[in-house]
Write an enzyme that holds these catalytic residues in place. Structure first.
Site, PDB file in Angstrom:
ATOM      1  CB  SER A  83      55.154 -19.915 -89.460  1.00  0.00           C
ATOM      2  OG  SER A  83      54.472 -18.743 -89.841  1.00  0.00           O
ATOM      3  CG  ASP A 130      50.040 -17.694 -83.563  1.00  0.00           C
ATOM      4  OD1 ASP A 130      50.204 -16.541 -84.005  1.00  0.00           O
ATOM      5  OD2 ASP A 130      50.583 -18.692 -84.071  1.00  0.00           O
ATOM      6  CG  HIS A 173      53.555 -17.566 -85.006  1.00  0.00           C
ATOM      7  ND1 HIS A 173      52.614 -18.401 -85.562  1.00  0.00           N
ATOM      8  CD2 HIS A 173      54.470 -17.334 -85.997  1.00  0.00           C
ATOM      9  CE1 HIS A 173      52.927 -18.653 -86.820  1.00  0.00           C
ATOM     10  NE2 HIS A 173      54.047 -18.024 -87.118  1.00  0.00           N
TER      11      HIS A 173
END
Length: 284
Positions: free
Chosen positions: A151, A228, A263
């Site tokens: 991320s 996600d 995610h």
């Protein structure tokens, strides 16, 4: 072991040791912690080193506790170093008010705006001060280094590799913020840390840097879950990175869309072995 580096914890794991160290950072001007996994091969020879950069809200503990990477680092004989995600302990106005700016959200840039500019210099920390500490205190082969991230940390890993040709032999990421100048997370962070001049943001955007990368051929592995929610919300924009890499013959990007994955760390755990096989091919 240098006196400036203090061992906080050490636990045996897969024949090696998962450790946490702390030190006084001259770049960030605060006490910083980072994890170090020492594989079983560590005492026998200089071993490769991987740096892992975590995402929003994380400390050094998240990757250590949730990913299960140690099994594969032990198998391949790779030291793994994972720092915290921001400086700590300053209590600037607004520093702790939101999850995506300030503490736990350093965004791996060198801030130029007050009050952040003296301390929020995570880019220089992860690409300069931290590797120097690792080189001076651990039995690693710095010529065999790689970098990875998730991320926000995926963004950090990508820009670190693209801005420092040859420093890392390969780079991999999980669901990276691939085009931060064009997504809400990035716009908020860059405005706060770097100011309103969008021209100054470009130096920290992987999808911009990829177009002009001029160094040794670089292998990139990116995994992205198609379930996600941040992909849907246009926070990640991996297609922009893919387009940029496709125009540069020095970059070989393998972007894998993983069906049904979101995610979080269940996603990372599911594919972490693939990433260590990728690292082993390039640095072992």
């Amino acid at each position: 072991m240098a006196k400036a580096l203090q061992e906080v914890s050490r636990s045996k794991c897969y024949g090696g040791f998962q450790c946490v160290y702390e030190h006084e950072s001259s770049i960030l001007k605060c006490t910083m912690k980072f994890g170090v996994f020492l594989p079983p091969q560590y005492d026998k020879k200089k071993v490769p080193v991987l740096y892992f950069l975590s995402g929003l809200t994380c400390t050094e503990q998240n990757f250590i506790m949730k990913s299960g990477f140690q099994r594969f680092a032990a198998k391949h004989g790779i030291v793994v170093v994972n720092p915290d995600t921001s400086p700590r302990g300053f209590d600037f106005p607004g520093e702790h008010e939101s999850y995506d700016f300030g503490s736990g959200a350093g965004f791996y840039v060198n801030a130029t705006e007050e009050p952040w500019s003296n301390n929020y210099r995570m880019y220089s920390y992860v690409t300069g001060e931290l590797p120097n500490i690792v080189q001076n205190n651990f039995n690693v082969n710095v010529g065999k280094s790689a970098i990875c991230g998730h991320s926000m940390g995926g963004h950090g890993a990508l820009i670190s590799a693209l801005k420092n040709p040859g420093k890392y032999k390969c780079v991999s990421t999980f669901a990276p913020i691939a085009n931060p100048t064009e997504c809400p997370w990035g716009v908020k962070a860059f405005t706060g840390y770097l100011g309103e001049n969008r021209g100054s943001w470009k130096q920290y955007d992987a999808s911009i840097l990829a177009k002009d990368y001029d160094g040794p051929k670089l292998e990139l592995l990116v995994d992205q879950g198609d379930a996600d929610p941040y992909l849907t919300d246009k926070q990640l924009l991996p297609d922009k990175l893919a387009t940029a890499c496709s125009t540069n013959k020095l970059l070989n990007l393998n972007l894998r869309m993983q069906s049904g994955y979101d995610h979080g760390y269940y996603f990372i755990t599911s594919f972490i072995e693939d990433h260590f096989n990728f690292f082993a091919k390039h640095i072992c």
